[in-house]
Design a protein around this motif. Structure first.
Motif, PDB file in Angstrom:
ATOM      1  N   GLY A  40      -7.145  -5.017  13.550  1.00 62.61           N
ATOM      2  CA  GLY A  40      -8.014  -5.680  12.600  1.00 62.61           C
ATOM      3  C   GLY A  40      -7.507  -5.660  11.172  1.00 62.61           C
ATOM      4  N   TYR A  41      -6.386  -4.982  10.939  1.00 58.50           N
ATOM      5  CA  TYR A  41      -5.871  -4.813   9.593  1.00 58.50           C
ATOM      6  C   TYR A  41      -4.611  -5.619   9.357  1.00 58.50           C
ATOM      7  CZ  TYR A  41      -9.476  -1.412   8.888  1.00 58.50           C
ATOM      8  OH  TYR A  41     -10.715  -0.820   8.754  1.00 58.50           O
ATOM      9  N   ASP A  42      -4.498  -6.130   8.147  1.00 59.27           N
ATOM     10  CA  ASP A  42      -3.404  -7.039   7.807  1.00 59.27           C
ATOM     11  C   ASP A  42      -2.247  -6.356   7.086  1.00 59.27           C
ATOM     12  OD1 ASP A  42      -6.240  -8.807   7.077  1.00 59.27           O
ATOM     13  OD2 ASP A  42      -4.859  -9.567   8.609  1.00 59.27           O
ATOM     14  N   TYR A  43      -2.539  -5.284   6.370  1.00 60.68           N
ATOM     15  CA  TYR A  43      -1.510  -4.606   5.577  1.00 60.68           C
ATOM     16  C   TYR A  43      -1.567  -3.103   5.844  1.00 60.68           C
ATOM     17  CZ  TYR A  43      -1.747  -9.049   3.115  1.00 60.68           C
ATOM     18  OH  TYR A  43      -1.749 -10.391   2.815  1.00 60.68           O
ATOM     19  N   TRP A  44      -0.399  -2.491   5.848  1.00 62.22           N
ATOM     20  CA  TRP A  44      -0.281  -1.058   6.133  1.00 62.22           C
ATOM     21  C   TRP A  44       0.649  -0.381   5.143  1.00 62.22           C
ATOM     22  CZ3 TRP A  44      -2.844   1.483  10.061  1.00 62.22           C
ATOM     23  CH2 TRP A  44      -3.527   0.674  10.965  1.00 62.22           C
ATOM     24  N   GLY A  45       0.328   0.876   4.859  1.00 61.52           N
ATOM     25  CA  GLY A  45       1.237   1.699   4.090  1.00 61.52           C
ATOM     26  C   GLY A  45       2.248   2.382   4.994  1.00 61.52           C
ATOM     27  N   GLN A  46       3.147   3.132   4.377  1.00 62.15           N
ATOM     28  CA  GLN A  46       4.212   3.809   5.126  1.00 62.15           C
ATOM     29  C   GLN A  46       3.770   5.144   5.686  1.00 62.15           C
ATOM     30  OE1 GLN A  46       7.339   2.449   5.874  1.00 62.15           O
ATOM     31  NE2 GLN A  46       6.157   0.680   5.195  1.00 62.15           N
ATOM     32  N   GLY A  47       2.665   5.669   5.207  1.00 68.33           N
ATOM     33  CA  GLY A  47       2.138   6.920   5.728  1.00 68.33           C
ATOM     34  C   GLY A  47       2.498   8.126   4.885  1.00 68.33           C
ATOM     35  N   THR A  48       1.661   9.149   4.972  1.00 67.37           N
ATOM     36  CA  THR A  48       1.901  10.419   4.304  1.00 67.37           C
ATOM     37  C   THR A  48       1.597  11.543   5.307  1.00 67.37           C
ATOM     38  OG1 THR A  48       1.407  11.768   2.346  1.00 67.37           O
ATOM     39  CG2 THR A  48      -0.437  10.574   3.307  1.00 67.37           C
ATOM     40  N   GLN A  49       2.453  12.530   5.339  1.00 65.60           N
ATOM     41  CA  GLN A  49       2.328  13.610   6.316  1.00 65.60           C
ATOM     42  C   GLN A  49       1.310  14.634   5.851  1.00 65.60           C
ATOM     43  OE1 GLN A  49       4.059  14.164   9.438  1.00 65.60           O
ATOM     44  NE2 GLN A  49       2.500  15.775   9.610  1.00 65.60           N
ATOM     45  N   VAL A  50       0.416  14.985   6.745  1.00 66.54           N
ATOM     46  CA  VAL A  50      -0.522  16.091   6.535  1.00 66.54           C
ATOM     47  C   VAL A  50      -0.268  17.111   7.635  1.00 66.54           C
ATOM     48  CG1 VAL A  50      -2.931  16.798   6.538  1.00 66.54           C
ATOM     49  CG2 VAL A  50      -2.257  14.659   5.404  1.00 66.54           C
ATOM     50  N   THR A  51       0.027  18.322   7.243  1.00 63.45           N
ATOM     51  CA  THR A  51       0.260  19.393   8.201  1.00 63.45           C
ATOM     52  C   THR A  51      -0.672  20.550   7.882  1.00 63.45           C
ATOM     53  OG1 THR A  51       2.592  18.775   8.391  1.00 63.45           O
ATOM     54  CG2 THR A  51       1.963  20.955   9.203  1.00 63.45           C
TER      55      THR A  51
ATOM     56  N   LEU B  74       0.845  -1.187   0.000  1.00 62.22           N
ATOM     57  CA  LEU B  74       0.000   0.000   0.000  1.00 62.22           C
ATOM     58  C   LEU B  74       0.883   1.239   0.000  1.00 62.22           C
ATOM     59  CD1 LEU B  74      -2.549  -1.118   2.764  1.00 62.22           C
ATOM     60  CD2 LEU B  74      -2.836  -1.285   0.296  1.00 62.22           C
ATOM     61  N   VAL B  75       0.574   2.171  -0.876  1.00 59.91           N
ATOM     62  CA  VAL B  75       1.350   3.403  -0.964  1.00 59.91           C
ATOM     63  C   VAL B  75       0.404   4.597  -0.911  1.00 59.91           C
ATOM     64  CG1 VAL B  75       2.938   4.783  -2.330  1.00 59.91           C
ATOM     65  CG2 VAL B  75       3.159   2.287  -2.301  1.00 59.91           C
ATOM     66  N   GLU B  76       0.599   5.436   0.106  1.00 56.83           N
ATOM     67  CA  GLU B  76      -0.209   6.639   0.253  1.00 56.83           C
ATOM     68  C   GLU B  76       0.427   7.804  -0.492  1.00 56.83           C
ATOM     69  OE1 GLU B  76      -0.163   4.568   4.382  1.00 56.83           O
ATOM     70  OE2 GLU B  76       1.275   5.088   2.812  1.00 56.83           O
ATOM     71  N   SER B  77      -0.390   8.719  -0.939  1.00 53.73           N
ATOM     72  CA  SER B  77       0.094   9.942  -1.566  1.00 53.73           C
ATOM     73  C   SER B  77      -0.936  11.039  -1.357  1.00 53.73           C
ATOM     74  CB  SER B  77       0.354   9.735  -3.063  1.00 53.73           C
ATOM     75  OG  SER B  77      -0.843   9.393  -3.729  1.00 53.73           O
ATOM     76  N   GLY B  78      -0.516  12.267  -1.594  1.00 57.19           N
ATOM     77  CA  GLY B  78      -1.438  13.384  -1.516  1.00 57.19           C
ATOM     78  C   GLY B  78      -1.310  14.254  -0.291  1.00 57.19           C
ATOM     79  N   GLY B  79      -0.444  13.870   0.630  1.00 59.89           N
ATOM     80  CA  GLY B  79      -0.252  14.688   1.811  1.00 59.89           C
ATOM     81  C   GLY B  79       0.481  15.976   1.487  1.00 59.89           C
TER      82      GLY B  79
END
Length: 124
Positions: free
Chosen positions: A110-121, A4-9
């Protein structure tokens, strides 16, 4: 395995909007429930929103209800979080997560997979 890859922060001002995306790869997640979590400095990770595999059922934390909208496009293997009327207290690292069960969960465990996260400030 699912990646999983987050983007948009990013850095925005109070009242602005952002749209986060979570792209899944490795296998299709169209039967998986998914969720967005966030973790602010010095605080525990918390649920923001969750969505069932079909998108027909959604959950929102009280703190974001009416401002954030979770959605998914199973054809694109992607989940979104539209964040409007952002507040400084929304500042955090936002993580997307997927769980094999199709029914969403509010629990981190409850979740099996996680992304690395994206910073929102959000600045005031």
């Amino acid at each position: 395995q699912v990646q999983l890859v987050e983007s948009g922060g990013g850095l925005v001002k109070a009242g602005d909007s952002l749209r986060l995306s979570c792209a899944a790869s490795g296998r299709t997640v169209n039967t998986y429930a998914m969720g967005w979590f966030r973790q602010a400095p010095g605080k525990e990770r918390e649920i923001v929103a969750a969505i069932s595999w079909s998108g027909s059922n959604t959950y929102y934390a009280d703190s974001v209800k009416g401002r954030f909208t979770i959605s998914r496009d199973n054809a694109k293997n992607t989940m979104y979080l539209q964040m409007n009327s952002l507040k400084p207290k929304d500042t955090a690292v936002y993580y997307c997560a997927a769980r094999v069960a199709g029914v969403s969960s509010v629990l981190i465990t409850g979740y099996d997979y996680w992304g690395q996260g994206t910073q929102v400030t959000v600045s005031s």
